[in-house]
Design a protein around this motif. Structure first.
Motif, PDB file in Angstrom:
ATOM      1  N   LEU A  47     -18.000 -34.202  49.178  1.00  0.00           N
ATOM      2  CA  LEU A  47     -17.267 -35.463  49.232  1.00  0.00           C
ATOM      3  C   LEU A  47     -17.378 -36.133  50.598  1.00  0.00           C
ATOM      4  O   LEU A  47     -17.397 -35.473  51.631  1.00  0.00           O
ATOM      5  N   ASP A  48     -17.408 -37.458  50.588  1.00  0.00           N
ATOM      6  CA  ASP A  48     -17.355 -38.250  51.822  1.00  0.00           C
ATOM      7  C   ASP A  48     -15.916 -38.492  52.248  1.00  0.00           C
ATOM      8  O   ASP A  48     -15.609 -38.544  53.434  1.00  0.00           O
ATOM      9  N   VAL A  49     -15.036 -38.684  51.266  1.00  0.00           N
ATOM     10  CA  VAL A  49     -13.635 -39.014  51.511  1.00  0.00           C
ATOM     11  C   VAL A  49     -12.803 -38.277  50.468  1.00  0.00           C
ATOM     12  O   VAL A  49     -13.198 -38.193  49.307  1.00  0.00           O
ATOM     13  N   GLY A  50     -11.661 -37.756  50.878  1.00  0.00           N
ATOM     14  CA  GLY A  50     -10.745 -37.104  49.950  1.00  0.00           C
ATOM     15  C   GLY A  50      -9.542 -37.992  49.698  1.00  0.00           C
ATOM     16  O   GLY A  50      -8.941 -38.505  50.644  1.00  0.00           O
ATOM     17  N   LEU A  51      -9.204 -38.184  48.445  1.00  0.00           N
ATOM     18  CA  LEU A  51      -8.083 -39.047  48.083  1.00  0.00           C
ATOM     19  C   LEU A  51      -6.927 -38.223  47.527  1.00  0.00           C
ATOM     20  O   LEU A  51      -7.145 -37.280  46.774  1.00  0.00           O
ATOM     21  N   MET A  52      -5.713 -38.596  47.894  1.00  0.00           N
ATOM     22  CA  MET A  52      -4.524 -37.962  47.358  1.00  0.00           C
ATOM     23  C   MET A  52      -3.445 -39.017  47.150  1.00  0.00           C
ATOM     24  O   MET A  52      -2.479 -39.114  47.914  1.00  0.00           O
TER      25      MET A  52
END
Length: 153
Positions: A47-52
């Motif tokens: 992943l480039d960016v982790g979203l939560m």
């Protein structure tokens, strides 16, 4: 997943990986993976960016922030809702981003996907946060002290 977003026109061409759930989003490539403890690190690593994203409700306020910490431990910059403990260990702009409104989410995600150096800087800082505050090396002595105190009281 890792790709060059720098030359994206007004919109971003991105893929969404959902680990442990299912979603459909018109106009968005979504890959849904079943959650698996044995493959979780390998599943998240590209992943480039982790979203939560979280709703601000009692259930979400009680969550431990584990998904954000997993991203951070893999040096993936997180973008999270400032709900519950997330707001205590994510330092906005230093080791990740906090996002509230749809505009916040779009702006932070766009900024990160178009700026590899920013992703790298935030990812390194995120990893340092996990190493310095949440690693077994740091937490084991704290747990041992809690157990000693409990045994003597």
């Amino acid at each position: 997943r890792r790709r060059d977003y720098h030359h994206a026109p007004r919109t971003l061409d991105l893929d969404l990986l959902l680990d442990g759930g299912e979603i459909r989003a018109d106009g968005l490539d979504v890959t849904c993976l079943p959650w698996c403890a044995q493959t979780e690190v390998a599943d998240l690593a590209p992943l480039d960016v982790g979203l939560m994203p979280l709703d601000d409700d009692p259930w979400s306020r009680g969550k431990c922030g584990m998904k954000a910490l997993q991203y951070m431990g893999l040096a993936i910059p997180p973008v999270v809702s400032p709900v519950g403990v997330n707001a205590t260990f994510i330092q906005h702009g230093e080791n990740g981003f906090l996002a509230v409104s749809a505009e916040d989410w779009i702006a932070r995600l766009t900024e990160l996907l178009r700026n590899a150096a920013l992703r790298e800087r935030l990812g390194r800082a995120a990893r340092r946060t996990v190493e310095e505050e949440f690693s077994a090396r740091v937490q084991a002595p704290r747990l041992a002290q809690v157990l000693r105190d409990a045994a003597t009281s």
